[in-house]
Design a protein around this motif. Sequence first.
Motif, mmCIF file in Angstrom:
data_model
loop_
_atom_site.group_PDB
_atom_site.id
_atom_site.type_symbol
_atom_site.label_atom_id
_atom_site.label_comp_id
_atom_site.label_asym_id
_atom_site.label_seq_id
_atom_site.Cartn_x
_atom_site.Cartn_y
_atom_site.Cartn_z
ATOM 1 N N GLN A 104 -13.623 5.741 -7.891
ATOM 2 C CA GLN A 104 -12.945 6.480 -8.963
ATOM 3 C C GLN A 104 -11.488 6.746 -8.577
ATOM 4 O O GLN A 104 -10.970 7.849 -8.762
ATOM 5 N N LEU A 105 -10.853 5.695 -8.017
ATOM 6 C CA LEU A 105 -9.474 5.824 -7.556
ATOM 7 C C LEU A 105 -8.622 4.773 -8.263
ATOM 8 O O LEU A 105 -8.766 3.567 -8.035
ATOM 9 N N GLY A 143 0.813 -1.210 0.000
ATOM 10 C CA GLY A 143 0.000 0.000 0.000
ATOM 11 C C GLY A 143 0.849 1.264 0.000
ATOM 12 O O GLY A 143 0.521 2.243 -0.683
ATOM 13 N N SER A 144 1.958 1.245 0.722
ATOM 14 C CA SER A 144 2.855 2.405 0.770
ATOM 15 C C SER A 144 3.503 2.651 -0.587
ATOM 16 O O SER A 144 3.647 3.801 -1.021
ATOM 17 N N ALA A 145 3.885 1.563 -1.261
ATOM 18 C CA ALA A 145 4.472 1.690 -2.596
ATOM 19 C C ALA A 145 3.451 2.279 -3.569
ATOM 20 O O ALA A 145 3.788 3.130 -4.413
ATOM 21 N N ALA A 146 2.192 1.846 -3.435
ATOM 22 C CA ALA A 146 1.134 2.384 -4.299
ATOM 23 C C ALA A 146 0.907 3.866 -4.018
ATOM 24 O O ALA A 146 0.712 4.667 -4.938
ATOM 25 N N ALA A 147 0.933 4.235 -2.731
ATOM 26 C CA ALA A 147 0.738 5.639 -2.362
ATOM 27 C C ALA A 147 1.833 6.524 -2.946
ATOM 28 O O ALA A 147 1.592 7.682 -3.308
ATOM 29 N N ALA A 148 3.041 5.970 -3.052
ATOM 30 C CA ALA A 148 4.157 6.725 -3.630
ATOM 31 C C ALA A 148 4.057 6.787 -5.157
ATOM 32 O O ALA A 148 4.508 7.752 -5.780
ATOM 33 N N HIS A 149 3.453 5.740 -5.746
ATOM 34 C CA HIS A 149 3.388 5.648 -7.212
ATOM 35 C C HIS A 149 2.280 6.524 -7.799
ATOM 36 O O HIS A 149 2.489 7.219 -8.801
ATOM 37 N N TYR A 150 1.091 6.486 -7.187
ATOM 38 C CA TYR A 150 -0.052 7.223 -7.721
ATOM 39 C C TYR A 150 -0.073 8.656 -7.164
ATOM 40 O O TYR A 150 0.590 8.939 -6.166
ATOM 41 N N PRO A 151 -0.816 9.562 -7.820
ATOM 42 C CA PRO A 151 -0.906 10.947 -7.321
ATOM 43 C C PRO A 151 -1.251 10.973 -5.838
ATOM 44 O O PRO A 151 -2.213 10.338 -5.400
ATOM 45 N N PHE A 152 -0.468 11.699 -5.069
ATOM 46 C CA PHE A 152 -0.546 11.604 -3.610
ATOM 47 C C PHE A 152 -1.521 12.605 -3.003
ATOM 48 O O PHE A 152 -1.506 13.795 -3.306
ATOM 49 N N THR A 153 -2.399 12.075 -2.149
ATOM 50 C CA THR A 153 -3.155 12.863 -1.178
ATOM 51 C C THR A 153 -3.204 11.999 0.077
ATOM 52 O O THR A 153 -3.038 10.764 0.004
ATOM 53 N N ILE A 154 -3.455 12.602 1.218
ATOM 54 C CA ILE A 154 -3.521 11.840 2.465
ATOM 55 C C ILE A 154 -4.617 10.783 2.403
ATOM 56 O O ILE A 154 -4.413 9.634 2.794
ATOM 57 N N VAL A 155 -5.780 11.171 1.887
ATOM 58 C CA VAL A 155 -6.911 10.242 1.803
ATOM 59 C C VAL A 155 -6.587 9.082 0.870
ATOM 60 O O VAL A 155 -6.849 7.914 1.185
ATOM 61 N N ASN A 156 -6.011 9.390 -0.305
ATOM 62 C CA ASN A 156 -5.655 8.338 -1.250
ATOM 63 C C ASN A 156 -4.633 7.380 -0.651
ATOM 64 O O ASN A 156 -4.746 6.153 -0.768
ATOM 65 N N ALA A 157 -3.609 7.934 -0.009
ATOM 66 C CA ALA A 157 -2.562 7.104 0.585
ATOM 67 C C ALA A 157 -3.144 6.191 1.658
ATOM 68 O O ALA A 157 -2.820 4.989 1.721
ATOM 69 N N ALA A 158 -4.008 6.747 2.509
ATOM 70 C CA ALA A 158 -4.634 5.947 3.561
ATOM 71 C C ALA A 158 -5.495 4.842 2.964
ATOM 72 O O ALA A 158 -5.519 3.699 3.474
ATOM 73 N N THR A 159 -6.200 5.154 1.871
ATOM 74 C CA THR A 159 -7.055 4.152 1.217
ATOM 75 C C THR A 159 -6.217 3.036 0.610
ATOM 76 O O THR A 159 -6.531 1.852 0.771
ATOM 77 N N TYR A 160 -5.142 3.385 -0.077
ATOM 78 C CA TYR A 160 -4.264 2.373 -0.674
ATOM 79 C C TYR A 160 -3.693 1.452 0.407
ATOM 80 O O TYR A 160 -3.677 0.221 0.253
ATOM 81 N N ILE A 161 -3.211 2.028 1.489
ATOM 82 C CA ILE A 161 -2.597 1.225 2.547
ATOM 83 C C ILE A 161 -3.643 0.330 3.222
ATOM 84 O O ILE A 161 -3.393 -0.855 3.480
ATOM 85 N N ALA A 162 -4.837 0.892 3.479
ATOM 86 C CA ALA A 162 -5.892 0.106 4.122
ATOM 87 C C ALA A 162 -6.331 -1.061 3.243
ATOM 88 O O ALA A 162 -6.489 -2.193 3.717
ATOM 89 N N VAL A 163 -6.523 -0.793 1.949
ATOM 90 C CA VAL A 163 -6.966 -1.850 1.025
ATOM 91 C C VAL A 163 -5.905 -2.944 0.902
ATOM 92 O O VAL A 163 -6.208 -4.136 0.972
ATOM 93 N N ALA A 164 -4.639 -2.549 0.740
ATOM 94 C CA ALA A 164 -3.565 -3.534 0.592
ATOM 95 C C ALA A 164 -3.367 -4.339 1.862
ATOM 96 O O ALA A 164 -3.212 -5.575 1.814
ATOM 97 N N ALA A 165 -3.383 -3.670 3.009
ATOM 98 C CA ALA A 165 -3.168 -4.364 4.284
ATOM 99 C C ALA A 165 -4.301 -5.334 4.569
ATOM 100 O O ALA A 165 -4.056 -6.494 4.958
ATOM 101 N N PHE A 166 -5.540 -4.894 4.362
ATOM 102 C CA PHE A 166 -6.661 -5.786 4.617
ATOM 103 C C PHE A 166 -6.685 -6.945 3.628
ATOM 104 O O PHE A 166 -6.984 -8.084 3.999
#
Length: 215
Positions: free
Chosen positions: A173-174, A14-37
Motif C-alpha cells: 500500500q505504498l 530511489g532518492s528522487a522518489a523519496a523526495a517526491h512522495y510523502p516522506f518517512t524514513i521507512v518509505n524512503a528506505a523502501t523506495y531506495i532499496a527497490v530502485a537500487a535492486f
Amino acid sequence: MKGTTHLTIGVAIGSAAAAHYPFTIVNAATYIAVAAFSALSADLDGPSLLSSKAGKLSKWLHGLLLWSGWLLTAVTAYLYISDHYINIPLGIACAALLLLGLVVRSGMIRNALVSSVGAALIYGGLSLGMSWMIGFGVFVAWAPWLKHRGLTHTVWAVIAWGAIAWNLEKQLQLEGIMQIAVAGYLSHLIADTLTPSGVKWLQPLVKKSFKIPFL
C-alpha cells in the motif's frame, strides 16, 4: 556498464522518489532499496557488481552484503517463530542483500545458490499467499541460468518486473513502487544500450543488438 554505475543510478532514482512522495524514513528506505535492486536485477544472469579481479574493498563489500543478509534473515526468522509475524520490508531487505552478495560470484555453485534463494521466495509466497513474492522467486530462480545480456535484458523482462512490482505495491500500500521498480530496471537496459555491445531489447523476436555507443 559497471555494476557500481547501475547501483548509483538506482540509488539516485530511489532518492528522487523519496523526495517526491510523502516522506518517512521507512518509505524512503523502501523506495531506495527497490530502485537500487531493480537497477541491478537484470544482471542476475551473471556476476557484475564486482569483478573476479576485485580488490580488498570489493571483497570487504561482498562479505558485508552476505553477512548483513544472513543477519537480517535470522532476525526475520526469529520474528516469525516468536510472534508469527512477517515484516515485509525486512524480508525484502534480506533477499536483496543476499542476492547482491551472491551476484558477484560465478559458476554453477553461485547459480545454484541464487536459484535456492528464488525457490525459498516461491515457497514463502505460496505459504503466505503473496503473488509478488512468487513472481519474484521465479525470476530469481530462472535468471542465473540464462546467457548474460539475454532475456533479462529485454522489454519482456521489464514488463514481468513491472507486474511483480505492481503486486508488491498493492501488498505494501505504498504509492509509486511499480513506477520506481520499472524505472530502475529500465535504467539498467538504457545504460547498457550506451555501451559498444548494446542490448537485444526484443529478443528472441528480433536478435539485433540496439546500441548507442557512448562508453
